[in-house]
Design a protein around this motif. Structure first.
Motif, PDB file in Angstrom:
ATOM      1  N   PHE A 140       0.811  -1.214   0.000  1.00  0.00           N
ATOM      2  CA  PHE A 140       0.000   0.000   0.000  1.00  0.00           C
ATOM      3  C   PHE A 140       0.846   1.266   0.000  1.00  0.00           C
ATOM      4  O   PHE A 140       0.326   2.372   0.126  1.00  0.00           O
ATOM      5  N   GLY A 141       2.148   1.117  -0.145  1.00  0.00           N
ATOM      6  CA  GLY A 141       3.019   2.282  -0.201  1.00  0.00           C
ATOM      7  C   GLY A 141       3.516   2.688   1.167  1.00  0.00           C
ATOM      8  O   GLY A 141       3.646   1.867   2.072  1.00  0.00           O
ATOM      9  N   ASN A 162       1.432   7.066   5.140  1.00  0.00           N
ATOM     10  CA  ASN A 162       0.210   7.488   4.466  1.00  0.00           C
ATOM     11  C   ASN A 162      -0.688   6.280   4.279  1.00  0.00           C
ATOM     12  O   ASN A 162      -0.715   5.672   3.216  1.00  0.00           O
ATOM     13  N   VAL A 219      -3.694   0.700  -6.530  1.00  0.00           N
ATOM     14  CA  VAL A 219      -3.791   0.803  -5.076  1.00  0.00           C
ATOM     15  C   VAL A 219      -2.957   2.009  -4.652  1.00  0.00           C
ATOM     16  O   VAL A 219      -1.757   2.056  -4.915  1.00  0.00           O
ATOM     17  N   ASN A 220      -3.599   2.980  -4.036  1.00  0.00           N
ATOM     18  CA  ASN A 220      -2.931   4.237  -3.687  1.00  0.00           C
ATOM     19  C   ASN A 220      -2.207   4.845  -4.889  1.00  0.00           C
ATOM     20  O   ASN A 220      -1.091   5.345  -4.787  1.00  0.00           O
ATOM     21  N   TYR A 232       1.264  -2.920  -7.436  1.00  0.00           N
ATOM     22  CA  TYR A 232       0.980  -3.007  -6.005  1.00  0.00           C
ATOM     23  C   TYR A 232       1.302  -4.361  -5.396  1.00  0.00           C
ATOM     24  O   TYR A 232       0.977  -4.614  -4.239  1.00  0.00           O
ATOM     25  N   THR A 271      -9.341   3.972   5.648  1.00  0.00           N
ATOM     26  CA  THR A 271      -8.058   4.167   6.317  1.00  0.00           C
ATOM     27  C   THR A 271      -7.570   2.822   6.823  1.00  0.00           C
ATOM     28  O   THR A 271      -8.326   2.065   7.423  1.00  0.00           O
ATOM     29  N   SER A 281      -3.924   6.027   4.289  1.00  0.00           N
ATOM     30  CA  SER A 281      -5.201   6.164   3.596  1.00  0.00           C
ATOM     31  C   SER A 281      -5.111   5.371   2.310  1.00  0.00           C
ATOM     32  O   SER A 281      -4.104   5.423   1.620  1.00  0.00           O
ATOM     33  N   HIS A 282      -6.138   4.611   1.977  1.00  0.00           N
ATOM     34  CA  HIS A 282      -6.038   3.775   0.790  1.00  0.00           C
ATOM     35  C   HIS A 282      -7.095   4.121  -0.243  1.00  0.00           C
ATOM     36  O   HIS A 282      -8.163   4.619   0.070  1.00  0.00           O
ATOM     37  N   LEU A 283      -6.771   3.859  -1.480  1.00  0.00           N
ATOM     38  CA  LEU A 283      -7.678   4.089  -2.593  1.00  0.00           C
ATOM     39  C   LEU A 283      -7.453   3.005  -3.631  1.00  0.00           C
ATOM     40  O   LEU A 283      -6.347   2.845  -4.133  1.00  0.00           O
ATOM     41  N   GLU A 284      -8.478   2.245  -3.896  1.00  0.00           N
ATOM     42  CA  GLU A 284      -8.401   1.219  -4.931  1.00  0.00           C
ATOM     43  C   GLU A 284      -9.315   1.616  -6.084  1.00  0.00           C
ATOM     44  O   GLU A 284     -10.504   1.852  -5.863  1.00  0.00           O
ATOM     45  N   ARG A 321     -12.584   3.672  -0.603  1.00  0.00           N
ATOM     46  CA  ARG A 321     -11.752   4.549   0.213  1.00  0.00           C
ATOM     47  C   ARG A 321     -11.947   4.246   1.687  1.00  0.00           C
ATOM     48  O   ARG A 321     -13.046   3.950   2.124  1.00  0.00           O
TER      49      ARG A 321
END
Length: 282
Positions: free
Chosen positions: A33-34, A38, A68-69, A74, A250, A40-43, A248
């Motif tokens: 997820f990086g 940070n 992903v993020n 990913y 966390t 917070s995630h976004l797929e 979205r």
């Protein structure tokens, strides 16, 4: 002396790798997820969805997670993998020509070590392919959406025509199903209760989507699975929509077993080196 120096290098390297993983990347369930700073995630996922035309119906959806993020690479360690999902939105209510709500919903996310092009086969085949993968995470609908939706709604959608093209938008709230199929560490990481609903509760994930009937899976059209989707004569269950979905929320950092193993290795080697030093000093 040479052996001790080599052992010291191994200890430093092992601890360094473990430290780098924990400081610079957050990896859970094989997905990177990086930055751990940070979470917070976004797929972003490509999706296909079926058509409904009344109350008491169920819509099916599926897709592949493309980023992903913001990263399309990913997979942990840079390997080949993919996340895919199948969703079921049930018991439609308050249906009109341009609005609908669903009172039940489940999103099942799957993991695989390969990449599958979902446009090379039809939707029935895609569903079977995805559901044969390894369960990764299960999400269930969370009510109290707000915005005029009924309190029992967990997902809603709106639609409008631009010429002959039907454009739709959807949104919903979801909770992690800790007891559902999936990886325990992934469920724990997503189970954060950070998305406020319209009452006094909290969900784990917010879903938004956009879709249209303009471009469909050619394999669905060839197999008759999208009949009537572009002429307004489709039956419920036809694969009439293609689009994108965003999830979205966390994440909370939880150590992966691989990271723990590296830390243990580093400490273990350091312990051996310490014992050797005490032996030599005697």
């Amino acid at each position: 002396m040479l052996t001790m120096k080599q052992t010291l290098k191994a200890a430093v390297a092992a601890i360094g790798v473990a430290g780098a993983m924990s400081a610079n990347a957050f990896v859970v369930g094989g997905i990177d997820f990086g930055s751990a700073l940070n979470l917070s995630h976004l797929e972003t996922a490509t999706m296909a969805q079926t058509f409904i035309n009344g109350n008491g119906q169920t819509a099916m959806s599926y897709g592949s997670v493309s980023t992903v993020n913001g990263s399309n690479s990913y997979c942990a360690g840079g390997g080949s993998c993919g996340l895919y999902y199948v969703a079921s939105f049930g018991n439609s209510q308050n249906f009109t020509g341009g609005y609908v709500e669903f009172t039940t919903a489940t999103i099942s996310v799957f993991y695989t070590n390969t990449n599958v092009n979902l446009l090379t086969q039809n939707s029935v085949q895609n569903l079977a392919t995805i559901q044969a993968m390894t369960p990764w995470l299960t999400l269930t609908g969370h009510n109290n959406l707000g915005g005029g939706a009924a309190p029992n709604a967990v997902l809603n959608g709106t639609g409008s025509f631009s010429g002959q093209v039907l454009n739709g938008f959807g949104g919903g709230l979801f909770d992690v199903s800790v007891a559902g199929p999936g990886v325990a560490a992934v469920a724990a990481a997503f189970n954060t209760n950070t998305v406020a609903d319209a009452a006094t509760g909290f969900a784990d994930v917010q879903l938004t989507s956009s879709f249209s009937n303009f471009v469909l899976n050619a394999n669905d059209e060839a197999a008759g699975l999208a009949a009537g989707c572009k002429t307004g004569t489709a039956a419920a269950g036809a694969w009439c929509y293609q689009g994108t979905t965003n999830l979205r929320g966390t994440l909370q950092p939880l150590p992966e077993p691989a990271s723990l193993a590296l830390v243990g290795l580093g400490l273990g080697v350091a312990g051996v080196l310490s014992r050797r030093r005490r032996t030599v000093s005697k």
